[in-house]
Design an enzyme around this catalytic site. Sequence first.
Site, PDB file in Angstrom:
ATOM      1  N   ASP A 110       0.810  -1.225   0.000  1.00  0.00           N
ATOM      2  CA  ASP A 110       0.000   0.000   0.000  1.00  0.00           C
ATOM      3  C   ASP A 110       0.840   1.271   0.000  1.00  0.00           C
ATOM      4  O   ASP A 110       0.296   2.367  -0.129  1.00  0.00           O
ATOM      5  CB  ASP A 110      -0.926   0.025   1.218  1.00  0.00           C
ATOM      6  CG  ASP A 110      -2.004  -1.028   1.152  1.00  0.00           C
ATOM      7  OD1 ASP A 110      -2.199  -1.615   0.076  1.00  0.00           O
ATOM      8  OD2 ASP A 110      -2.653  -1.280   2.196  1.00  0.00           O
ATOM      9  N   ARG A 164      -5.835  -0.202   2.102  1.00  0.00           N
ATOM     10  CA  ARG A 164      -6.680  -0.264   3.298  1.00  0.00           C
ATOM     11  C   ARG A 164      -6.895   1.113   3.904  1.00  0.00           C
ATOM     12  O   ARG A 164      -8.014   1.516   4.192  1.00  0.00           O
ATOM     13  CB  ARG A 164      -6.032  -1.203   4.324  1.00  0.00           C
ATOM     14  CG  ARG A 164      -6.735  -1.306   5.649  1.00  0.00           C
ATOM     15  CD  ARG A 164      -6.051  -2.301   6.552  1.00  0.00           C
ATOM     16  NE  ARG A 164      -6.181  -3.653   6.015  1.00  0.00           N
ATOM     17  CZ  ARG A 164      -7.220  -4.441   6.278  1.00  0.00           C
ATOM     18  NH1 ARG A 164      -8.198  -4.008   7.065  1.00  0.00           N
ATOM     19  NH2 ARG A 164      -7.275  -5.648   5.781  1.00  0.00           N
TER      20      ARG A 164
END
Length: 540
Positions: free
Chosen positions: A269, A314
């Site tokens: 990420d 996320r």
Amino acid sequence: MGSVQASSIPSPLNLSVVDSSRTCSSTSGKPSVCFGTTTGSRDGYSRVVMGASDSFKPKIETGSFGYVLEDVPRLTDYIPDLPTYTNPLQDNPAYSVVKQYFVHEDDSVAQKIVVHKNSPRGTHFRRAGPRQKVYFESDDVHACIVTCGGLCPGLNTVIREIVCGLYHMYGVKKVLGIAGGYKGFYARNTITLTPKIVNDIHKRGGTILGTSRGGHDTKKIVDSIQDRGINQVYIIGGDGTQKGASVIFEEIRRRGLKVAVAGIPKTIDNDIPVIDKSFGFDTAVEEAQRAINAAHVEAGSFENGIGVVKLMGRNSGFIAMYATLANRDVDCCLIPESPFYLEGPGGLFEYIEKRLRENGHFVLVIAEGAGQNLLSGSIQTMGKQDESGNKQLQDVGLWISQKIKDHFSNQKKMGITLKYIDPTYMIRAVPSIASDNVYSTLLAQSAVHGAMAGYTGFTVGPVNGRHAYIPFYRIIERQNNVVITDRMWARLLSSTNQPSFLIPIDIIEDKREEEPPTQISDEGAYSDENVVKKEVSCTC
């Protein structure tokens, strides 16, 4: 026994140590760090007995013109008078062509590269690289490597290059792979690693060591390290893993063991702070193009076709943002940092209708953590976490796809054909691309150089293009997020022509909260220490 003092770092800049552990007097009159008293040991480890209240405090040094060095621990901080050895690299034929073998002890890397003419020099980190003297003899090194958390392209490359770096650069023959994450330490799951065994693993996805979430038992892990005679620990993982590494280092320091703990930050990420980017991120952005292209083909092949792609992210929407900018066929990108709404003027549904009338098709990219506050069933999983402590998320891709279908079905203005693509596990399971392979190699070698030089309790990564040793506490103190009031997000809005879903007063207030008046705002520049979010540097 008398008290002992850690060796102070040589510095012609006349740096002074501040905010450290207990300060003891020294014959030189300069401050030094007092850690405890020495004792003998039956298992051959050098030890320092630590008091129960002893805990590591940041090593911060200051110099002229506002220079601040956030240093990393060194074994000599708590084990004084350790012998040093000549670095074997100077006799390595491969490095004979290098003009300067070793990094100077005073080399440091600036966290903020864009400054005003009269602004302070600011925060720096110790530059990574080989040192002239090392604290381990090659034959005495017994290293181990562990991978934790989710998969990420490049994991096998990092493993390979740690093994090959130790073997070919320093002549280290004993390297152990800890299988199955942190719990592998006390489950006795190990793999012997040699250059021959790891030779081709960089061509595969995943990790040959296996991985898991959770399983962190500090006492059991350090007991295992001590029992096996391991003296270098290489830990590859994200922010949760690095928190675990920090605790392991603290326990090792408390026991006074001559064990170097080095972290290699891993997160697909790209949500780890301070460093320019994390390995595997470029591969994820590249692989995401295939999913977006497929969605575009599907959407363009039907009347009022809509393609929805859910990408990883996320808490941080970097993959979605960069994949959108790289593709240029995306009509809207939704990320966790940018709130949005569905109905009413300026909402997502109104924008979709507008683009369908204009182009006849629509492509939506959404990060997995976006819009979680809007999901109707979110209360069912609210507060639930996985073994790594991450909040469990609902499938926002399925949810938003159904919401779009329901909206157009209820409106009866136009019929749509919607295709939903979720390439999440395909993206993170692929082998890394060339740029990530090179980057992973540099990370691994920098970690090896640092551990051999006696540094410990650090994470390695590039800061403004130069690899540096970064204290664990800086890596785990927060997450890196997209700043929606910075230029990179503005470039995306310009590319997609989507609404910002923020009214002007919200943007102004958000910018005031995130950017202090004295902050230098420029692309690629890092935010002030008081700012929680920063933009990833780009080469646009």
